[in-house]
Write a protein that holds these residues in place. Structure first.
Motif, short mmCIF file in Angstrom:
data_model
loop_
_atom_site.label_atom_id
_atom_site.label_comp_id
_atom_site.label_asym_id
_atom_site.label_seq_id
_atom_site.Cartn_x
_atom_site.Cartn_y
_atom_site.Cartn_z
N GLU A 428 1.27 -1.15 -0.15
CA GLU A 428 0.01 0.29 0.09
C GLU A 428 0.67 1.40 0.36
OE1 GLU A 428 -2.58 -0.01 2.93
OE2 GLU A 428 -2.97 2.09 2.61
N ASN A 432 0.97 3.91 -2.97
CA ASN A 432 1.10 5.60 -3.15
C ASN A 432 2.30 6.75 -2.83
OD1 ASN A 432 -1.77 4.68 -2.02
ND2 ASN A 432 -0.89 4.63 0.35
N ASN A 433 3.47 6.06 -3.17
CA ASN A 433 4.92 6.40 -3.23
C ASN A 433 5.05 6.43 -4.57
OD1 ASN A 433 4.21 8.65 -0.37
ND2 ASN A 433 4.23 6.73 0.16
N GLN A 434 4.84 6.78 -5.46
CA GLN A 434 5.18 6.20 -6.87
C GLN A 434 6.12 6.73 -7.02
OE1 GLN A 434 4.38 2.87 -8.30
NE2 GLN A 434 6.28 2.68 -9.16
N GLN A 458 7.18 5.79 6.59
CA GLN A 458 6.05 5.06 6.39
C GLN A 458 5.24 4.23 6.98
OE1 GLN A 458 3.99 8.28 4.37
NE2 GLN A 458 5.72 9.14 4.96
#
Lengths: 483, 95
Positions: A428, A432-434, A458
């Motif tokens: 996840e 969310n932090n590509q 994170q």
């Protein structure tokens, strides 16, 4: 010119007996004035002193703890001087044949070195009363409750060369007498008092300089300050062409200075003579041997055991063995948790810091060793991680639960070690932090170590701090590097 | 041997005794005689002799550490010239 200070200490230790050294009056601190001064303490005609066996026992225990010779015979003398808080006109003391002969104490200097300070002797004597100089219509008030309280005066050789060494020696004496339980060591109440003999000489010179005796130094901090101040005063005096006069000086902590108290010739003609009221004390070998066998483990032995058997660092062993309550607390936590190093980290770290913050004595700690050990066990079996452990500690301290397990349960702090669950969170976070993922992949391998911190943070945040940090690290690396 | 008047004054002062000027010679002589006796004894060879701490050939009896004395402060302070708030009052001592 280079100067060297030479310091010897006389430490007066109030022995923790119930009754006085020569009478059956109580020694309790803080009683109504003169309510504990009996006819013997007042020196009424016809009374006879009888020596307290416990005072003898305590003195001998001290002697054994500092490697002293214990003579078979010891005698009492009268030290004569006039002062209103000394009703008999003499203090019963010892000079020719003190109860404790020469011994020594090793003190820590620097990181892991030690220095041997020789003890000249230690003797038993009675304390005097207290004079109150506040205004009683121009008169002085005298409270004789303290008169006759047993004191052990411990006289060192002039083997110390700095205020720091003097403080280390005093701390050593303090921890020995409290370990032995022969004194409460309470400096604020005067249970441990210290006079310092200080002189200076050019470095390398054999002959000692003229010394001054500083009285009224009643805390570790003041001992250091008073001695440093006196050393400076003497050096300045000599460098300005003056001469040190042998005298008694009083330390004034408010002004941080020493002041001349009285000149020598008046005071120090004590005309000692054998006390006709007291017979020689004789101690046989069996008695001394019996006390020797009953000695508790002493600071030095504890320090030694902590390093050699428990594998603690010299520093931790030093800190933990300095006071018996702390050492006992640590011993218990180490034993119950099964990990001495972890126990040492927590007792010297979080636990001591919290005591300091709240200005508490170890006896007042709201956390029993069993509770702390219970917490450490959960850390060791990885039920919780280090971050959660701090939360549990704070909650235990605040009394929010009785055991670590209760708090872990109630607050949901159980560490997630299940790989599947952690992987789900990681996926996840990565999704969310590509942009950060792309940056990572473009980076040189040696830069990646630093960049991974962001993802760990994170993931930990997403797991509310319960994910196992090692597992998170490993899984993250695997995922980022393989993809 | 006589004691110097100066020494006599010194010991009298240490013992807080006032000396009548008329007795000084007599006292010097009397105390000097005692010192002479001590001098004579000093000549004896005492090598290997344990100093006598007490004329009674006995050792000190010890008492157990118990509070056994009751203090009747009022009764004891009845004899004092001045007391206040339980304290004995004495002429001011200033250090």
């Amino acid at each position: 010119m280079q100067w060297e200070a030479v310091i010897g200490l006389e430490v007066h230790v109030q022995l923790a007996t119930e009754s006085k050294i020569f009478s059956g009056a109580s020694t309790r601190f803080g009683a109504e004035p003169n309510s504990q001064a009996c006819v013997i303490d007042l020196g009424m005609p016809g009374v006879l002193p009888v020596l307290n066996e416990k005072a003898v026992e305590m003195a001998v225990m001290f002697g054994l703890a500092v490697n002293s010779e214990i003579p078979q015979r010891s005698t009492f003398e009268r030290k004569n001087y006039f002062y209103p808080d000394l009703p008999k006109g003499y203090q019963t003391s010892q000079m020719e044949e003190p109860i404790v002969g020469p011994g020594y104490l090793d003190i820590p200097v620097g990181e892991s070195e030690s220095k041997r300070i020789r003890i000249h002797h230690a003797h038993l004597e009675e304390d005097a009363g207290k004079s109150l100089h506040e205004d009683f219509h121009g008169m002085t008030g005298v409270d004789l409750n303290r008169a006759g309280t047993p004191l052990l005066e411990i006289v060192s050789e002039p083997d110390m060369n700095s205020a720091k060494e003097a403080v280390a020696y005093l701390r050593g004496i303090h921890s020995i007498v409290t370990y032995l339980g022969i004194s409460d060591g309470n400096m604020a109440e005067g249970s441990l008092r210290c006079d310092a003999n200080v002189s200076v000489r050019p470095k390398g010179q054999e002959k000692l300089g003229t010394r001054c005796e500083i009285k009224n130094v009643n805390s570790f901090r003041f001992v250091e300050k008073a001695i440093n101040h006196e050393i400076e005063r003497q050096i300045e005096l000599i460098e300005d062409g003056g001469r040190v006069v042998q005298e008694t000086r009083l330390y004034d902590p408010d002004e941080d200075e020493t002041r001349s108290m009285r000149t020598k010739e008046e005071a120090n003609d004590y005309r000692y003579f054998p006390c006709p009221d007291l017979l020689p004390v004789e101690l046989d070998e069996a008695y001394i041997q019996h006390l020797k066998e009953g000695l508790p483990e002493l600071p030095e032995q504890k320090r030694e055991r902590f390093t050699s058997q428990l594998g603690l660092s010299e520093y931790d062993a030093q800190v933990l063995s300095a006071s018996r309550p702390l050492a006992d607390y640590f011993d218990r936590v180490a034993e119950l948790s099964g990990d001495a190093k972890l126990a040492a980290n927590w007792v010297t770290g979080e636990f001591s810091a919290q005591l300091n913050r709240e200005n508490l004595d170890i006896a007042q700690a709201p956390l029993a060793p069993e509770q702390l050990a219970g917490l450490l066990k959960r850390l060791l079996d990885e039920t919780i991680n280090g971050k959660a452990a701090k939360q549990v500690f704070a909650a235990l301290w605040a009394g929010e639960g009785h055991t670590a397990d209760d708090i872990i349960e109630a607050k949901g702090l159980k560490q997630v070690t299940d790989t599947g669950a952690i992987e789900a969170i990681i996926d996840e976070v990565l999704a969310n932090n590509q942009p950060q993922v792309d940056q990572y992949k473009a980076a040189e391998p040696d830069k990646r170590g630093k960049m991974i911190g962001f993802f760990v943070g994170q993931v930990m945040k997403a797991s509310k701090g319960t994910a196992n940090p090692q597992a998170v690290n490993q899984l993250l690396k695997d995922k980022l590097d393989q993809a | 041997m006589t004691l110097e008047a100066e020494d006599l004054h010194k010991v009298a002062h240490l013992a807080r005794l006032t000396l009548d000027p008329q007795v000084i010679d007599d006292y010097s002589q009397a105390i000097g005689n005692i010192l002479e006796l001590v001098d004579e004894m000093q000549a004896i060879d005492t090598q290997g002799v344990l100093p006598m701490a007490h004329p009674m050939d006995a050792t000190q009896r010890l008492r157990s550490d118990e509070v056994t004395e009751e203090v009747d402060r009022d009764q004891l302070q009845n004899q004092a010239p001045a007391t206040e708030q339980g304290l004995y009052l004495v002429p001011r001592v200033v250090e």
